[in-house]
Write an enzyme that holds these catalytic residues in place. Structure first.
Site, PDB file in Angstrom:
ATOM      1  N   HIS A  79      27.517  44.882  23.241  1.00 42.09           N
ATOM      2  CA  HIS A  79      27.723  43.418  22.750  1.00 42.09           C
ATOM      3  C   HIS A  79      29.004  43.317  21.970  1.00 42.09           C
ATOM      4  O   HIS A  79      29.272  44.344  21.340  1.00 42.09           O
ATOM      5  CB  HIS A  79      26.454  43.474  21.660  1.00 42.09           C
ATOM      6  CG  HIS A  79      26.428  41.860  21.029  1.00 42.09           C
ATOM      7  ND1 HIS A  79      27.186  41.458  20.184  1.00 42.09           N
ATOM      8  CD2 HIS A  79      25.595  40.998  21.118  1.00 42.09           C
ATOM      9  CE1 HIS A  79      26.821  40.181  19.712  1.00 42.09           C
ATOM     10  NE2 HIS A  79      25.703  39.879  20.473  1.00 42.09           N
ATOM     11  N   CYS A  97      28.006  37.913  25.230  1.00 42.57           N
ATOM     12  CA  CYS A  97      27.653  36.954  23.977  1.00 42.57           C
ATOM     13  C   CYS A  97      28.518  36.014  23.915  1.00 42.57           C
ATOM     14  O   CYS A  97      29.611  36.185  23.328  1.00 42.57           O
ATOM     15  CB  CYS A  97      27.528  37.802  22.987  1.00 42.57           C
ATOM     16  SG  CYS A  97      26.926  36.576  21.300  1.00 42.57           S
ATOM     17  N   HIS A 134      23.915  36.259  26.052  1.00 40.81           N
ATOM     18  CA  HIS A 134      23.548  35.455  24.886  1.00 40.81           C
ATOM     19  C   HIS A 134      24.072  34.122  24.854  1.00 40.81           C
ATOM     20  O   HIS A 134      25.386  33.883  24.763  1.00 40.81           O
ATOM     21  CB  HIS A 134      24.096  36.302  23.658  1.00 40.81           C
ATOM     22  CG  HIS A 134      23.361  37.580  23.281  1.00 40.81           C
ATOM     23  ND1 HIS A 134      23.439  38.087  22.100  1.00 40.81           N
ATOM     24  CD2 HIS A 134      22.137  38.135  23.831  1.00 40.81           C
ATOM     25  CE1 HIS A 134      22.918  39.253  22.252  1.00 40.81           C
ATOM     26  NE2 HIS A 134      21.850  39.222  23.044  1.00 40.81           N
ATOM     27  N   ASP A 171      20.630  32.440  21.560  1.00 38.95           N
ATOM     28  CA  ASP A 171      21.130  33.340  20.464  1.00 38.95           C
ATOM     29  C   ASP A 171      21.315  32.111  19.299  1.00 38.95           C
ATOM     30  O   ASP A 171      21.817  30.995  19.537  1.00 38.95           O
ATOM     31  CB  ASP A 171      22.384  33.941  20.420  1.00 38.95           C
ATOM     32  CG  ASP A 171      22.396  34.992  19.518  1.00 38.95           C
ATOM     33  OD1 ASP A 171      21.589  35.376  19.050  1.00 38.95           O
ATOM     34  OD2 ASP A 171      23.751  35.468  19.698  1.00 38.95           O
ATOM     35  N   HIS A 172      20.627  32.629  18.193  1.00 42.02           N
ATOM     36  CA  HIS A 172      20.707  31.886  16.904  1.00 42.02           C
ATOM     37  C   HIS A 172      20.447  30.242  17.015  1.00 42.02           C
ATOM     38  O   HIS A 172      20.199  29.854  18.416  1.00 42.02           O
ATOM     39  CB  HIS A 172      22.067  31.677  16.294  1.00 42.02           C
ATOM     40  CG  HIS A 172      22.603  33.228  16.117  1.00 42.02           C
ATOM     41  ND1 HIS A 172      23.783  33.471  15.651  1.00 42.02           N
ATOM     42  CD2 HIS A 172      22.003  34.494  15.864  1.00 42.02           C
ATOM     43  CE1 HIS A 172      24.119  34.641  15.337  1.00 42.02           C
ATOM     44  NE2 HIS A 172      23.038  35.261  15.647  1.00 42.02           N
ATOM     45  N   TYR A 175      17.559  33.383  13.363  1.00 38.84           N
ATOM     46  CA  TYR A 175      16.431  33.452  14.141  1.00 38.84           C
ATOM     47  C   TYR A 175      15.478  32.564  13.914  1.00 38.84           C
ATOM     48  O   TYR A 175      13.997  33.051  13.903  1.00 38.84           O
ATOM     49  CB  TYR A 175      15.902  34.972  14.375  1.00 38.84           C
ATOM     50  CG  TYR A 175      17.269  35.652  15.074  1.00 38.84           C
ATOM     51  CD1 TYR A 175      17.139  35.759  16.398  1.00 38.84           C
ATOM     52  CD2 TYR A 175      18.264  36.341  14.341  1.00 38.84           C
ATOM     53  CE1 TYR A 175      18.267  36.414  16.914  1.00 38.84           C
ATOM     54  CE2 TYR A 175      19.339  36.962  15.028  1.00 38.84           C
ATOM     55  CZ  TYR A 175      19.176  36.891  16.376  1.00 38.84           C
ATOM     56  OH  TYR A 175      20.184  37.759  17.097  1.00 38.84           O
TER      57      TYR A 175
HETATM   58  C1  DNO Z   1      23.114  38.946  15.487  1.00 36.93           C
HETATM   59  C2  DNO Z   1      23.292  39.673  16.746  1.00 36.93           C
HETATM   60  C3  DNO Z   1      23.734  41.072  16.448  1.00 36.93           C
HETATM   61  C4  DNO Z   1      23.302  41.755  17.816  1.00 36.93           C
HETATM   62  C5  DNO Z   1      23.883  43.321  17.938  1.00 36.93           C
HETATM   63  C6  DNO Z   1      23.333  43.896  19.187  1.00 36.93           C
HETATM   64  O1  DNO Z   1      22.453  37.805  15.490  1.00 36.93           O
HETATM   65  O2  DNO Z   1      24.253  38.983  17.665  1.00 36.93           O
HETATM   66  O3  DNO Z   1      23.082  41.829  15.525  1.00 36.93           O
HETATM   67  O4  DNO Z   1      22.082  41.876  18.117  1.00 36.93           O
HETATM   68  O5  DNO Z   1      24.922  43.349  17.393  1.00 36.93           O
HETATM   69  O6  DNO Z   1      23.751  45.314  19.211  1.00 36.93           O
END
Ligand code: DNO
Length: 389
Positions: A240, A278, A305, A348-349, A365
């Site tokens: 990531h 990501c 992501h 994501d988020h 989340y």
């Molecule tokens: C936060 C995430 C990070 C991700 C980690 C993966 O929302 O993007 O915590 O899950 O860095 O190891």
């Protein structure tokens, strides 16, 4: 792409039947109760895998199998911890779970200064305020040499902030940066730990002599040790990117953009050494052209992501609505759908919206916020697929 969702296990208030109803296909999760560095037992993996299966879903991706600090800074017990990591991978492989997301960020996993930054429409978002972060660095941590990392203009704002900031605001900054954003993803700090600032300073001290080259060497060593078990079980390791993707707190960061990713993929040139693309993290780095990176690294991307950010002129950044900002998610969907239509992807988020606010979700989340984003991306995916055919 496969529509996946980050789920925090049986204690998560968002249940698997809820996720089925909103079109989720695969689950992204981890054995969150096992302390960092310990082996994930095969029985526990199978139990969770089957629990997910019984709900009509599949455990698609592990996020994360955390990399202990000693592996990153090259401590005495690094080899023992790598051996445990390999054993966990073998157990995951036995259970048929073969996509593993991890990061290689020293001490601090991801950084925000505000978890409920209010937006005009009544929703709220995560936010990174550069001056508040610099204040935390210079005045709360009092890190030696911290001032050198900021411009005079920034420091002037930091000193001005010192005149007005309240004790409650300082506590909140500490809680946000060290505890709330880290607690659920990183075994270093836990909710309720006494004196998180001193724990944090001790962690920073472990990296006193670790520069970028040393961290890279430790990552290369770690990955080379892992490749045999990955080959045996077809396990894709997906690193990531650093969030945000630049140096902070005097710590080296080595997954920040084009040059770093190229280096990692070449250092261990094996298809099992792959990338979590990501878009959110990468887009918060001003130098990164996100679609360009996606085109360049699509063939080594194993997990996606989808999230976007907007960088403001003062150096702050905010999480943008998923179809806006520097992430260019519509273009990314085009790139990744063409590359591999079964690639696992999670939005994501999400913003806090409707009655997300009082549920105590992990920062970023939310339920409705992510559901809304997933629906948007679902529409984009359907459009792109119809374009491809
Ligand atoms: C936060 C995430 C990070 C991700 C980690 C993966 O929302 O993007 O915590 O899950 O860095 O190891």
């Amino acid at each position: 792409m496969e529509k996946t969702w980050r789920w925090f296990g049986k204690k998560d208030k968002i249940t698997l039947p809820m996720l089925r109803q909103i079109g989720v296909e695969g689950i992204v999760t981890a054995l969150h109760d096992i302390p960092n560095g310990e082996v994930w037992p095969l029985e526990a993996i199978i139990e969770l895998r089957d629990y997910i299966k019984d709900a009509g879903l599949r455990w698609s991706v592990v996020e994360s199998l955390p990399v202990s600090e000693a592996i990153k800074y090259g401590g005495r017990d690094a080899d023992h911890l790598i051996a445990n990591y390999i054993e966990s991978l073998a157990n995951l492989g036995e259970a048929g779970i073969t996509t593993v997301c991890y990061n290689f960020m020293p001490v601090i996993d991801w950084i925000r200064t505000d978890l409920e930054y209010p937006l005009p429409d009544g929703t709220s978002s995560l936010y990174f305020d550069k001056i508040r972060f610099a204040y935390f660095d210079c005045f709360i941590l009092k890190r030696e040499g911290a001032e050198q990392d900021y411009t005079e203009e920034e420091l002037a704002k930091v000193y001005a902030l010192d005149k007005t900031i309240t004790e409650a605001e300082k506590d909140q900054l500490i809680d946000t940066i060290i505890v709330k954003t880290q607690g659920f993803v990183n075994g270093n700090i836990h909710e309720g730990d006494k004196n998180p600032v001193s724990i944090f300073k001790n962690l920073l001290a472990l990296y006193k002599d670790v520069n970028k080259d040393a961290l890279r060497a430790n990552m290369k060593y770690f990955l080379s040790q892992l490749m045999p078990v990955c080959e045996e079980y077809n396990i894709n390791m997906c690193v990531h990117p650093d969030d945000p993707p630049y140096q902070m707190l005097g710590l080296p960061r080595i997954v920040t953009g084009m040059e770093d990713i190229e280096w990692i993929l070449k250092a261990v040139d094996n298809p099992y050494n792959g990338l979590t693309f990501c878009a959110g993290s990468l887009s918060s780095g001003g130098r990164n052209d996100v679609p360009l990176l996606a085109r360049k690294f699509a063939s080594r991307t194993r997990f996606v992501h989808l999230r976007s950010t907007r960088i403001l002129s003062n150096g702050d950044f905010i999480e943008a609505p998923h179809l806006e900002g520097r992430g260019h998610l519509i273009e990314l969907v085009r790139i990744f759908e063409r590359e591999n239509p079964s690639l696992p992807m999670r939005v994501d988020h999400g913003r806090l919206m409707l009655d997300d606010g009082d549920k105590g979700y992990n920062p970023g989340y939310s339920f409705y916020g992510r559901m809304y984003a997933l629906a948007q991306i679902d529409g984009v995916m359907a459009t792109v697929k119809s374009e491809i055919i």
